[in-house]
Design an enzyme around this catalytic site. Sequence first.
Site, PDB file in Angstrom:
ATOM      1  N   HIS A 270       9.966   2.138   9.348  1.00 16.49           N
ATOM      2  CA  HIS A 270      10.855   1.795   8.332  1.00 16.49           C
ATOM      3  C   HIS A 270      11.132   0.370   8.343  1.00 16.49           C
ATOM      4  CE1 HIS A 270      14.856   1.872   6.336  1.00 16.49           C
ATOM      5  NE2 HIS A 270      14.281   2.981   5.965  1.00 16.49           N
TER       6      HIS A 270
ATOM      7  N   GLU B 177      12.462  11.157   7.087  1.00 21.63           N
ATOM      8  CA  GLU B 177      11.405  12.113   6.252  1.00 21.63           C
ATOM      9  C   GLU B 177      10.979  13.261   7.409  1.00 21.63           C
ATOM     10  OE1 GLU B 177      12.581  11.902   3.581  1.00 21.63           O
ATOM     11  OE2 GLU B 177      11.466  10.144   2.332  1.00 21.63           O
TER      12      GLU B 177
HETATM   13  N1  ACO Z   1       1.848   4.571  10.689  1.00 19.71           N
HETATM   14  C1  ACO Z   1       0.845   3.381  10.835  1.00 19.71           C
HETATM   15  N2  ACO Z   1       1.136   2.259  10.828  1.00 19.71           N
HETATM   16  C2  ACO Z   1       2.482   1.770  10.276  1.00 19.71           C
HETATM   17  C3  ACO Z   1       3.260   2.604   9.901  1.00 19.71           C
HETATM   18  C4  ACO Z   1       2.986   4.148  10.041  1.00 19.71           C
HETATM   19  N3  ACO Z   1       4.153   4.919   9.929  1.00 19.71           N
HETATM   20  N4  ACO Z   1       4.402   2.080   9.439  1.00 19.71           N
HETATM   21  C5  ACO Z   1       4.034   0.667   9.704  1.00 19.71           C
HETATM   22  N5  ACO Z   1       2.966   0.655   9.946  1.00 19.71           N
HETATM   23  C6  ACO Z   1       2.265  -0.594  10.484  1.00 19.71           C
HETATM   24  C7  ACO Z   1       1.238  -1.198   9.485  1.00 19.71           C
HETATM   25  O1  ACO Z   1      -0.084  -0.662   9.099  1.00 19.71           O
HETATM   26  C8  ACO Z   1       1.394  -2.602   9.365  1.00 19.71           C
HETATM   27  O2  ACO Z   1       0.245  -3.054  10.456  1.00 19.71           O
HETATM   28  P1  ACO Z   1      -0.528  -4.218  10.108  1.00 19.71           P
HETATM   29  O3  ACO Z   1       0.432  -5.443  10.345  1.00 19.71           O
HETATM   30  O4  ACO Z   1      -1.627  -4.277  11.093  1.00 19.71           O
HETATM   31  O5  ACO Z   1      -1.058  -4.344   8.900  1.00 19.71           O
HETATM   32  C9  ACO Z   1       2.599  -3.150  10.089  1.00 19.71           C
HETATM   33  O6  ACO Z   1       2.972  -1.526  10.789  1.00 19.71           O
HETATM   34  C10 ACO Z   1       3.802  -3.391   9.239  1.00 19.71           C
HETATM   35  O7  ACO Z   1       3.765  -2.604   8.172  1.00 19.71           O
HETATM   36  P2  ACO Z   1       4.483  -2.899   6.846  1.00 19.71           P
HETATM   37  O8  ACO Z   1       4.141  -1.872   5.883  1.00 19.71           O
HETATM   38  O9  ACO Z   1       4.343  -4.334   6.577  1.00 19.71           O
HETATM   39  O10 ACO Z   1       6.052  -2.544   7.495  1.00 19.71           O
HETATM   40  P3  ACO Z   1       7.423  -1.820   6.934  1.00 19.71           P
HETATM   41  O11 ACO Z   1       8.225  -1.669   8.208  1.00 19.71           O
HETATM   42  O12 ACO Z   1       7.870  -2.613   5.779  1.00 19.71           O
HETATM   43  O13 ACO Z   1       6.960  -0.427   6.746  1.00 19.71           O
HETATM   44  C11 ACO Z   1       7.058   1.509   5.501  1.00 19.71           C
HETATM   45  C12 ACO Z   1       7.821   0.263   6.224  1.00 19.71           C
HETATM   46  C13 ACO Z   1       6.345   1.233   4.206  1.00 19.71           C
HETATM   47  C14 ACO Z   1       8.273   2.901   5.450  1.00 19.71           C
HETATM   48  C15 ACO Z   1       6.132   2.183   6.742  1.00 19.71           C
HETATM   49  O14 ACO Z   1       6.547   2.367   7.884  1.00 19.71           O
HETATM   50  C16 ACO Z   1       5.262   3.278   6.104  1.00 19.71           C
HETATM   51  O15 ACO Z   1       4.312   3.229   5.078  1.00 19.71           O
HETATM   52  N6  ACO Z   1       5.748   4.455   6.801  1.00 19.71           N
HETATM   53  C17 ACO Z   1       4.905   5.766   6.637  1.00 19.71           C
HETATM   54  C18 ACO Z   1       5.503   6.454   5.124  1.00 19.71           C
HETATM   55  C19 ACO Z   1       6.719   7.077   5.307  1.00 19.71           C
HETATM   56  O16 ACO Z   1       7.233   7.640   6.382  1.00 19.71           O
HETATM   57  N7  ACO Z   1       7.778   6.536   4.335  1.00 19.71           N
HETATM   58  C20 ACO Z   1       9.410   7.003   4.265  1.00 19.71           C
HETATM   59  C21 ACO Z   1      10.210   5.777   4.868  1.00 19.71           C
HETATM   60  S1  ACO Z   1      11.830   6.286   4.994  1.00 19.71           S
HETATM   61  C22 ACO Z   1      12.307   6.359   3.174  1.00 19.71           C
HETATM   62  O17 ACO Z   1      11.788   5.590   2.405  1.00 19.71           O
HETATM   63  C23 ACO Z   1      13.365   7.212   2.830  1.00 19.71           C
END
Ligand code: ACO
Length: 365
Positions: free
Chosen positions: A251, A306
């Site tokens: 998140h 989620e």
């Molecule tokens: N699985 C694997 N790696 C992850 C995940 C995940 N669920 N979430 C973040 N990371 C990693 C990214 O790959 C990234 O790695 P890198 O720096 O090596 O490239 C790092 O963590 C940071 O990722 P960002 O996208 O910049 O971080 P952010 O905290 O903004 O991400 C997000 C938030 C987009 C929700 C992400 O965690 C994600 O894609 N999760 C999976 C999708 C999901 O469950 N979405 C629902 C969110 S809740 C809602 O919207 C109501």
Amino acid sequence: MNDSERTFSPGLKGVVAGETSLAMIDGEGGRLQYRGYPIGELVAQGTYGQVAELLWSGEWKADAHLACAPLPEPVTEVLRRLPPTASPMDALRTAVSAWGAITGCLWPPTVQQARELTAFAPSALAAFARLRDGHEPIDPDPSLPLAEGFLYQLRGERPDPAAARALDAYFIVGAEHGFNASTFTARVIISTHSDAASAVAGAIGALKGPWHGGAPAEVVDQLHEMGSTDQAEAWIRGTLERGERLMGFGHRVYRAYDPRAAALRSVAENQADVAGWLDKAVAVEEIALRVLAEFKPDYPIKTNVEYYAAAVLQGVGLSPSLFPATFALARHAGWTAHCLEQAQANVLIRPDVRYVGPAERHLPA
Ligand code: ACO
């Protein structure tokens, strides 16, 4: 000041882009409050109708009742003309857009518009779900609270009270969450003196993406794909090694366990229909958190809302194809509350962008 001297934060990470009195999100401590009330208390003691009124007005109204509203006939006609293969999010976005055109929804947003949009949307989604399955839409029952009324309009019979209560809890948890991508979209749109229906239609478009509202259906797919719990760790490691994401984890704001996930896990634990799936989900969650911590030791990635939304929605008997749009129904209260809040002290939302293209050049003479 030239571009290179200005602060640039990709994805607006860490940028404070406004003020709100709607939701207090403590990402480090894993706390969420709507207008000061902890989410756990609202889920345990409130209804979605009360929570929506709280968000719109700022006051707790114990007698608040919000029921589904009938669809204007032209909206039903629009839904009839969509292909049954259309995504329910596209159908809902189209219905909201049609509703705005038919009702002549205009700036400034009002509490009445907020109420009407929130009450209309479940009827639109239920009508589309029935039409795509070859059934006629069902008129809403005004005596039923919104979440229960949505299930009634989907199925043509009143749901059992436990399912109605579980979906109501899900709606409360999904109602509002600060400047997430879809809410920010709504605020940008309303900040131009556009109307609430346009803002909500845009927000639905933003919520459609799997990184925002599309995750619960993908949680179901991932849990299915990984096979038995014994195979989960290898599957998770493979996914992360390929640079893919585990849905239901991570998140932008929470570095701690998402309090909404905790609230929905408790709800799911009382849903008999989902017991087997939940046992697997709990076991897989433990493995996923351990492996994620190993892969990203400096960036805590915890369970998000989620993950257990997937359990609750399955327990209620909804098809995964309706999960994202059901989330959108719940978020109507928050989107419209943000429209009201933005309009109260409106400033056009228009950030700057850093130019990184070619230096000045000229077409051949
Ligand atoms: N699985 C694997 N790696 C992850 C995940 C995940 N669920 N979430 C973040 N990371 C990693 C990214 O790959 C990234 O790695 P890198 O720096 O090596 O490239 C790092 O963590 C940071 O990722 P960002 O996208 O910049 O971080 P952010 O905290 O903004 O991400 C997000 C938030 C987009 C929700 C992400 O965690 C994600 O894609 N999760 C999976 C999708 C999901 O469950 N979405 C629902 C969110 S809740 C809602 O919207 C109501």
